[in-house]
Design a protein around this motif. Structure first.
Motif, PDB file in Angstrom:
ATOM      1  N   THR A   6       0.813  -1.182  -0.284  1.00 26.38           N
ATOM      2  CA  THR A   6       0.166  -0.273  -0.452  1.00 26.38           C
ATOM      3  C   THR A   6       1.030   1.319   0.155  1.00 26.38           C
ATOM      4  OG1 THR A   6      -1.633  -0.970   1.465  1.00 26.38           O
ATOM      5  CG2 THR A   6      -1.981   0.945   1.061  1.00 26.38           C
ATOM      6  N   ILE A   7       0.208   2.343  -0.892  1.00 22.69           N
ATOM      7  CA  ILE A   7       1.118   3.033  -0.817  1.00 22.69           C
ATOM      8  C   ILE A   7       0.642   4.610  -0.555  1.00 22.69           C
ATOM      9  CG2 ILE A   7       2.290   4.307  -2.754  1.00 22.69           C
ATOM     10  CD1 ILE A   7       2.962   2.108  -4.799  1.00 22.69           C
ATOM     11  N   GLU A   8       1.261   4.870  -0.358  1.00 26.75           N
ATOM     12  CA  GLU A   8       0.120   6.849   0.269  1.00 26.75           C
ATOM     13  C   GLU A   8       0.234   7.511  -1.163  1.00 26.75           C
ATOM     14  OE1 GLU A   8      -0.207  10.297   3.584  1.00 26.75           O
ATOM     15  OE2 GLU A   8       0.527   9.148   3.941  1.00 26.75           O
ATOM     16  N   ILE A   9      -1.032   7.922  -1.733  1.00 30.35           N
ATOM     17  CA  ILE A   9      -1.556   8.458  -2.645  1.00 30.35           C
ATOM     18  C   ILE A   9      -2.333   9.557  -2.927  1.00 30.35           C
ATOM     19  CG2 ILE A   9      -2.571   7.832  -5.201  1.00 30.35           C
ATOM     20  CD1 ILE A   9      -1.334   5.502  -5.325  1.00 30.35           C
ATOM     21  N   ARG A  10      -2.531  10.368  -2.721  1.00 31.19           N
ATOM     22  CA  ARG A  10      -3.033  11.954  -2.482  1.00 31.19           C
ATOM     23  C   ARG A  10      -3.116  11.938  -4.051  1.00 31.19           C
ATOM     24  NH1 ARG A  10       1.330  12.729  -0.030  1.00 31.19           N
ATOM     25  NH2 ARG A  10       2.151  14.467  -1.869  1.00 31.19           N
ATOM     26  N   ASP A  11      -5.453  12.168  -4.086  1.00 29.80           N
ATOM     27  CA  ASP A  11      -5.502  13.123  -5.221  1.00 29.80           C
ATOM     28  C   ASP A  11      -5.609  14.412  -5.227  1.00 29.80           C
ATOM     29  OD1 ASP A  11      -7.118  13.252  -7.893  1.00 29.80           O
ATOM     30  OD2 ASP A  11      -8.525  12.242  -6.737  1.00 29.80           O
ATOM     31  N   ASN A  12      -5.406  14.816  -5.925  1.00 29.73           N
ATOM     32  CA  ASN A  12      -4.939  16.656  -6.154  1.00 29.73           C
ATOM     33  C   ASN A  12      -5.941  16.718  -7.404  1.00 29.73           C
ATOM     34  OD1 ASN A  12      -4.874  19.138  -6.961  1.00 29.73           O
ATOM     35  ND2 ASN A  12      -1.844  18.421  -6.525  1.00 29.73           N
ATOM     36  N   ALA A  13      -7.086  16.950  -7.313  1.00 34.05           N
ATOM     37  CA  ALA A  13      -8.397  16.516  -8.259  1.00 34.05           C
ATOM     38  C   ALA A  13      -7.451  18.286  -9.020  1.00 34.05           C
ATOM     39  CB  ALA A  13      -9.402  17.425  -7.542  1.00 34.05           C
ATOM     40  N   PHE A  14      -7.967  19.478  -8.275  1.00 31.19           N
ATOM     41  CA  PHE A  14      -7.316  20.569  -8.761  1.00 31.19           C
ATOM     42  C   PHE A  14      -6.057  20.377  -9.851  1.00 31.19           C
ATOM     43  CE2 PHE A  14      -5.054  24.734  -8.826  1.00 31.19           C
ATOM     44  CZ  PHE A  14      -5.925  25.800  -9.242  1.00 31.19           C
ATOM     45  N   ALA A  15      -4.802  19.879  -9.744  1.00 33.30           N
ATOM     46  CA  ALA A  15      -3.865  19.526 -10.397  1.00 33.30           C
ATOM     47  C   ALA A  15      -4.026  18.074 -11.774  1.00 33.30           C
ATOM     48  CB  ALA A  15      -2.666  19.564 -10.034  1.00 33.30           C
ATOM     49  N   ARG A  16      -5.015  17.875 -10.910  1.00 38.58           N
ATOM     50  CA  ARG A  16      -5.828  16.334 -12.115  1.00 38.58           C
ATOM     51  C   ARG A  16      -4.609  15.313 -11.790  1.00 38.58           C
ATOM     52  NH1 ARG A  16      -8.048  20.134 -15.694  1.00 38.58           N
ATOM     53  NH2 ARG A  16      -6.044  19.189 -17.210  1.00 38.58           N
ATOM     54  N   GLN A  17      -3.944  15.765 -10.851  1.00 39.30           N
ATOM     55  CA  GLN A  17      -2.677  14.205 -10.798  1.00 39.30           C
ATOM     56  C   GLN A  17      -2.690  13.587  -9.398  1.00 39.30           C
ATOM     57  OE1 GLN A  17       0.734  16.696 -11.100  1.00 39.30           O
ATOM     58  NE2 GLN A  17       0.489  17.476  -9.366  1.00 39.30           N
ATOM     59  N   PHE A  18      -2.403  12.735  -9.588  1.00 40.12           N
ATOM     60  CA  PHE A  18      -2.367  10.836  -7.786  1.00 40.12           C
ATOM     61  C   PHE A  18      -0.988  11.911  -7.758  1.00 40.12           C
ATOM     62  CE2 PHE A  18      -5.785   9.116 -10.569  1.00 40.12           C
ATOM     63  CZ  PHE A  18      -6.272   8.632  -9.685  1.00 40.12           C
ATOM     64  N   GLU A  19      -1.061  11.912  -6.178  1.00 40.01           N
ATOM     65  CA  GLU A  19       1.192  12.374  -6.078  1.00 40.01           C
ATOM     66  C   GLU A  19       1.296  11.303  -4.742  1.00 40.01           C
ATOM     67  OE1 GLU A  19      -0.117  16.784  -6.494  1.00 40.01           O
ATOM     68  OE2 GLU A  19      -0.159  16.256  -4.168  1.00 40.01           O
ATOM     69  N   THR A  20       2.314  11.149  -4.705  1.00 40.83           N
ATOM     70  CA  THR A  20       3.374  10.463  -4.024  1.00 40.83           C
ATOM     71  C   THR A  20       4.389  11.007  -3.247  1.00 40.83           C
ATOM     72  OG1 THR A  20       3.642   7.730  -2.354  1.00 40.83           O
ATOM     73  CG2 THR A  20       3.893   8.564  -4.822  1.00 40.83           C
ATOM     74  N   THR A  21       4.796  10.843  -2.445  1.00 40.59           N
ATOM     75  CA  THR A  21       6.320  11.902  -1.566  1.00 40.59           C
ATOM     76  C   THR A  21       6.913  10.360  -1.059  1.00 40.59           C
ATOM     77  OG1 THR A  21       4.754  14.003  -1.452  1.00 40.59           O
ATOM     78  CG2 THR A  21       7.719  13.731  -0.433  1.00 40.59           C
TER      79      THR A  21
END
Length: 100
Positions: A6-21
């Motif tokens: 499992t990877i912590e993924i954020r859905d940045n709807a404003f930028a239309r991208q899934f993000e992980t750091t």
């Protein structure tokens, strides 16, 4: 589907991208939505990032989320098309008429 990390993924709807750091930096997969379909358009990684297994796991996590939401997936970016070719179990997510 096989068991994946499992990877912590954020859905940045404003930028239309899934993000992980990660310590190496921000990794994103750009997308767009259209009529119950998600188009995966680009992967952005830090220049020095070369962990292909992590990218595969990130894609798997996003596709598993698409299964839960009953979305069809249209891979646009060549690396994501390659993933679908290597993992035929996910081809059920492709809309009718899409062949890789």
């Amino acid at each position: 589907m096989e068991n994946i990390a499992t990877i912590e993924i954020r859905d940045n709807a404003f930028a239309r991208q899934f993000e992980t750091t990660l310590p190496e930096g921000l990794i994103t997969i750009e997308y767009s939505f259209q009529e119950r379909k998600i188009f995966l358009t680009k992967i952005n990684t830090p220049e020095e990032f070369k962990n292909e297994i992590f990218i595969d796991n990130l894609i798997k996590n996003i596709l598993d989320n698409a299964i839960e939401q009953r979305l069809r997936v249209v891979p646009i970016y060549p690396r994501i098309v390659q993933f679908f070719k290597k993992n035929p179990s996910y081809k059920e997510l492709l809309p009718p008429g899409i062949r890789l």
